[in-house]
Design a protein around this motif. Sequence first.
Motif, PDB file in Angstrom:
ATOM      1  N   ARG A 145     -64.655 -45.878  -0.254  1.00  0.00           N
ATOM      2  CA  ARG A 145     -64.835 -47.074  -0.955  1.00  0.00           C
ATOM      3  C   ARG A 145     -66.043 -48.017  -0.462  1.00  0.00           C
ATOM      4  NH1 ARG A 145     -59.110 -46.953  -1.000  1.00  0.00           N
ATOM      5  NH2 ARG A 145     -59.058 -48.214   0.889  1.00  0.00           N
ATOM      6  N   SER A 146     -66.283 -47.615   0.753  1.00  0.00           N
ATOM      7  CA  SER A 146     -67.273 -48.585   1.400  1.00  0.00           C
ATOM      8  C   SER A 146     -68.734 -48.128   0.905  1.00  0.00           C
ATOM      9  CB  SER A 146     -67.246 -48.493   3.274  1.00  0.00           C
ATOM     10  OG  SER A 146     -67.791 -47.028   3.406  1.00  0.00           O
ATOM     11  N   LEU A 147     -68.793 -46.884   0.278  1.00  0.00           N
ATOM     12  CA  LEU A 147     -70.188 -46.525  -0.122  1.00  0.00           C
ATOM     13  C   LEU A 147     -70.223 -46.963  -1.489  1.00  0.00           C
ATOM     14  CD1 LEU A 147     -69.742 -42.841   1.124  1.00  0.00           C
ATOM     15  CD2 LEU A 147     -71.111 -44.670   2.188  1.00  0.00           C
ATOM     16  N   ASN A 148     -69.595 -47.676  -1.972  1.00  0.00           N
ATOM     17  CA  ASN A 148     -69.421 -48.433  -3.478  1.00  0.00           C
ATOM     18  C   ASN A 148     -68.911 -47.245  -4.376  1.00  0.00           C
ATOM     19  OD1 ASN A 148     -70.405 -51.070  -2.645  1.00  0.00           O
ATOM     20  ND2 ASN A 148     -72.260 -50.057  -2.847  1.00  0.00           N
ATOM     21  N   GLY A 149     -68.122 -46.489  -3.870  1.00  0.00           N
ATOM     22  CA  GLY A 149     -67.307 -45.245  -4.479  1.00  0.00           C
ATOM     23  C   GLY A 149     -66.230 -45.832  -5.593  1.00  0.00           C
ATOM     24  N   VAL A 150     -66.203 -45.428  -6.571  1.00  0.00           N
ATOM     25  CA  VAL A 150     -65.322 -45.617  -7.769  1.00  0.00           C
ATOM     26  C   VAL A 150     -64.392 -44.753  -7.969  1.00  0.00           C
ATOM     27  CG1 VAL A 150     -65.048 -46.588 -10.313  1.00  0.00           C
ATOM     28  CG2 VAL A 150     -66.980 -47.410  -8.634  1.00  0.00           C
ATOM     29  N   GLU A 151     -63.068 -44.930  -7.908  1.00  0.00           N
ATOM     30  CA  GLU A 151     -62.212 -43.887  -7.917  1.00  0.00           C
ATOM     31  C   GLU A 151     -61.837 -43.331  -9.130  1.00  0.00           C
ATOM     32  OE1 GLU A 151     -57.274 -43.533  -7.050  1.00  0.00           O
ATOM     33  OE2 GLU A 151     -58.186 -45.011  -6.080  1.00  0.00           O
ATOM     34  N   ALA A 152     -61.934 -41.913  -9.285  1.00  0.00           N
ATOM     35  CA  ALA A 152     -61.912 -41.332 -10.579  1.00  0.00           C
ATOM     36  C   ALA A 152     -61.139 -40.075 -10.650  1.00  0.00           C
ATOM     37  CB  ALA A 152     -63.514 -40.946 -10.666  1.00  0.00           C
ATOM     38  N   GLY A 153     -60.109 -40.241  -9.918  1.00  0.00           N
ATOM     39  CA  GLY A 153     -58.857 -39.185 -10.293  1.00  0.00           C
ATOM     40  C   GLY A 153     -58.817 -38.169  -9.051  1.00  0.00           C
ATOM     41  N   ALA A 154     -58.408 -37.078  -9.000  1.00  0.00           N
ATOM     42  CA  ALA A 154     -58.205 -36.111  -7.972  1.00  0.00           C
ATOM     43  C   ALA A 154     -59.558 -34.935  -8.022  1.00  0.00           C
ATOM     44  CB  ALA A 154     -56.944 -35.328  -8.088  1.00  0.00           C
ATOM     45  N   ALA A 155     -59.753 -34.414  -6.913  1.00  0.00           N
ATOM     46  CA  ALA A 155     -60.843 -33.519  -6.617  1.00  0.00           C
ATOM     47  C   ALA A 155     -60.117 -32.224  -6.962  1.00  0.00           C
ATOM     48  CB  ALA A 155     -61.533 -33.828  -5.492  1.00  0.00           C
ATOM     49  N   SER A 156     -60.805 -31.178  -7.432  1.00  0.00           N
ATOM     50  CA  SER A 156     -60.313 -29.907  -7.680  1.00  0.00           C
ATOM     51  C   SER A 156     -61.163 -28.865  -6.758  1.00  0.00           C
ATOM     52  CB  SER A 156     -60.390 -29.399  -9.009  1.00  0.00           C
ATOM     53  OG  SER A 156     -60.036 -28.099  -9.111  1.00  0.00           O
ATOM     54  N   HIS A 157     -60.726 -28.506  -5.520  1.00  0.00           N
ATOM     55  CA  HIS A 157     -61.178 -27.579  -4.470  1.00  0.00           C
ATOM     56  C   HIS A 157     -60.300 -27.039  -3.828  1.00  0.00           C
ATOM     57  CE1 HIS A 157     -63.938 -26.192  -1.377  1.00  0.00           C
ATOM     58  NE2 HIS A 157     -64.779 -26.212  -2.467  1.00  0.00           N
ATOM     59  N   HIS A 158     -60.373 -25.983  -3.358  1.00  0.00           N
ATOM     60  CA  HIS A 158     -59.415 -25.080  -2.587  1.00  0.00           C
ATOM     61  C   HIS A 158     -59.180 -25.571  -1.149  1.00  0.00           C
ATOM     62  CE1 HIS A 158     -63.148 -22.900  -1.481  1.00  0.00           C
ATOM     63  NE2 HIS A 158     -62.362 -22.586  -0.271  1.00  0.00           N
ATOM     64  N   THR A 159     -60.265 -26.250  -0.590  1.00  0.00           N
ATOM     65  CA  THR A 159     -60.097 -26.923   0.591  1.00  0.00           C
ATOM     66  C   THR A 159     -59.360 -28.252   0.340  1.00  0.00           C
ATOM     67  OG1 THR A 159     -62.404 -26.126   1.320  1.00  0.00           O
ATOM     68  CG2 THR A 159     -61.471 -28.027   2.422  1.00  0.00           C
ATOM     69  N   CYS A 160     -59.382 -28.995  -0.710  1.00  0.00           N
ATOM     70  CA  CYS A 160     -58.579 -30.143  -0.879  1.00  0.00           C
ATOM     71  C   CYS A 160     -57.201 -29.831  -0.952  1.00  0.00           C
ATOM     72  CB  CYS A 160     -59.120 -30.856  -2.055  1.00  0.00           C
ATOM     73  SG  CYS A 160     -60.575 -31.797  -1.918  1.00  0.00           S
ATOM     74  N   SER A 161     -56.821 -28.805  -1.834  1.00  0.00           N
ATOM     75  CA  SER A 161     -55.666 -28.143  -1.995  1.00  0.00           C
ATOM     76  C   SER A 161     -54.942 -27.919  -0.602  1.00  0.00           C
ATOM     77  CB  SER A 161     -55.670 -27.189  -2.733  1.00  0.00           C
ATOM     78  OG  SER A 161     -56.062 -27.172  -4.139  1.00  0.00           O
ATOM     79  N   LEU A 162     -55.505 -27.456   0.596  1.00  0.00           N
ATOM     80  CA  LEU A 162     -55.174 -26.793   1.903  1.00  0.00           C
ATOM     81  C   LEU A 162     -54.781 -28.295   2.747  1.00  0.00           C
ATOM     82  CD1 LEU A 162     -57.484 -24.169   2.701  1.00  0.00           C
ATOM     83  CD2 LEU A 162     -55.035 -23.790   1.993  1.00  0.00           C
ATOM     84  N   ALA A 163     -55.381 -29.223   2.178  1.00  0.00           N
ATOM     85  CA  ALA A 163     -55.349 -30.647   2.737  1.00  0.00           C
ATOM     86  C   ALA A 163     -54.457 -31.568   2.281  1.00  0.00           C
ATOM     87  CB  ALA A 163     -56.977 -31.123   3.168  1.00  0.00           C
ATOM     88  N   GLY A 164     -53.709 -31.068   1.273  1.00  0.00           N
ATOM     89  CA  GLY A 164     -52.929 -32.082   0.544  1.00  0.00           C
ATOM     90  C   GLY A 164     -53.375 -32.760  -0.447  1.00  0.00           C
ATOM     91  N   GLY A 165     -54.624 -32.485  -1.108  1.00  0.00           N
ATOM     92  CA  GLY A 165     -55.192 -33.274  -2.106  1.00  0.00           C
ATOM     93  C   GLY A 165     -56.207 -34.110  -1.639  1.00  0.00           C
ATOM     94  N   CYS A 166     -57.481 -34.219  -2.643  1.00  0.00           N
ATOM     95  CA  CYS A 166     -58.298 -35.254  -2.452  1.00  0.00           C
ATOM     96  C   CYS A 166     -58.652 -36.195  -3.459  1.00  0.00           C
ATOM     97  CB  CYS A 166     -59.737 -34.472  -2.119  1.00  0.00           C
ATOM     98  SG  CYS A 166     -60.032 -33.509  -0.790  1.00  0.00           S
ATOM     99  N   THR A 167     -58.899 -37.433  -3.132  1.00  0.00           N
ATOM    100  CA  THR A 167     -59.107 -38.481  -4.178  1.00  0.00           C
ATOM    101  C   THR A 167     -60.491 -38.587  -4.382  1.00  0.00           C
ATOM    102  OG1 THR A 167     -57.158 -39.780  -3.557  1.00  0.00           O
ATOM    103  CG2 THR A 167     -58.920 -41.019  -4.842  1.00  0.00           C
ATOM    104  N   LEU A 168     -61.177 -38.336  -5.749  1.00  0.00           N
ATOM    105  CA  LEU A 168     -62.570 -38.280  -5.865  1.00  0.00           C
ATOM    106  C   LEU A 168     -63.139 -39.696  -6.119  1.00  0.00           C
ATOM    107  CD1 LEU A 168     -64.309 -35.938  -8.337  1.00  0.00           C
ATOM    108  CD2 LEU A 168     -64.650 -38.301  -8.633  1.00  0.00           C
ATOM    109  N   TYR A 169     -64.192 -39.983  -5.571  1.00  0.00           N
ATOM    110  CA  TYR A 169     -64.904 -41.450  -5.793  1.00  0.00           C
ATOM    111  C   TYR A 169     -66.327 -41.032  -6.467  1.00  0.00           C
ATOM    112  CZ  TYR A 169     -61.068 -43.529  -3.066  1.00  0.00           C
ATOM    113  OH  TYR A 169     -59.882 -43.942  -2.537  1.00  0.00           O
ATOM    114  N   GLY A 170     -66.631 -41.341  -7.690  1.00  0.00           N
ATOM    115  CA  GLY A 170     -67.940 -41.681  -8.188  1.00  0.00           C
ATOM    116  C   GLY A 170     -68.996 -42.436  -7.241  1.00  0.00           C
ATOM    117  N   LEU A 171     -69.996 -41.857  -7.007  1.00  0.00           N
ATOM    118  CA  LEU A 171     -70.768 -42.769  -6.153  1.00  0.00           C
ATOM    119  C   LEU A 171     -72.181 -43.325  -7.036  1.00  0.00           C
ATOM    120  CD1 LEU A 171     -71.388 -40.621  -2.616  1.00  0.00           C
ATOM    121  CD2 LEU A 171     -69.885 -42.794  -3.208  1.00  0.00           C
ATOM    122  N   PRO A 172     -72.601 -44.496  -6.732  1.00  0.00           N
ATOM    123  CA  PRO A 172     -73.738 -44.999  -7.603  1.00  0.00           C
ATOM    124  C   PRO A 172     -74.973 -44.369  -7.459  1.00  0.00           C
ATOM    125  CG  PRO A 172     -72.959 -46.483  -5.654  1.00  0.00           C
ATOM    126  CD  PRO A 172     -72.077 -45.445  -5.738  1.00  0.00           C
TER     127      PRO A 172
END
Length: 176
Positions: free
Chosen positions: A149-176
Motif C-alpha cells: 500500500r505504501s507503494l500506492n498499490g491498489v488492492e485488486a484481489g488475490a494473486a495466483s501463483h504456486h509460491t503464494c499458495s504455499l504461503a497461504g495466499g497473496c493479495t495483489l496490489y496494482g502499482l501505478p
Amino acid sequence: MKNGFTLIELLVVVLIIGILSAVALPQYNRAVLKARYSEIQTIISAYKTAAEAYYMANGAYPDYWHDMDLEPPAGCTATDTAVGGPLYCGKKSLYFDLYAQNDKNIVGFYQPNNKTKVAYIQWLDVSDQPGRRECWAVTGDEEARAFCRSLNGVEAGAASHHTCSLAGGCTLYGLP
C-alpha cells in the motif's frame, strides 16, 4: 563507599536497551524489506529489457534465463532445466520465476528465512497485461500488505501463483 552499580541501576539500563531495540528492530526490518524489493525491481527491469530485445530479434520471448544476453547477478544461479526455471539469489533470500504459470511476466519474491513475504511482478509488452506492474503481499502479513500500500498499490484481489499458495495466499496490489 563501594564502587560499582546497584541492581536497580543495571535493571534500568537493560530496560532502556530493550525499549530502544523494540523501537529499532521494526524500522530495520522495513529498511531491509525496502532494499530487497528495490533489488528485485532492478533485476526484473534488466531481465524485462533483455526479454523485450530478444523478442524483437526473434519474434518470441526466450524460454530460458540464459537465452538473454544477461548474466545472473552475483550470488544468483539460473535453473534452465525447464522452461521458465527459477533464478535463485540464496544469500539475499530472492527467488525469480520466468513466465509464472505460462503468463508472460517475470515474478520476483523476497523470502526471508524461506518464508514468502512480498513479490514484484512485471508483465512483458506482448502479454495479456502489457507493462502492468504488481506488488503481491502474503495475505496474513500486515507488514507486507502495508508495504504494498505504501507503494500506492491498489488492492485488486488475490494473486495466483504456486509460491503464494504455499504461503497461504497473496493479495495483489496494482502499482501505478
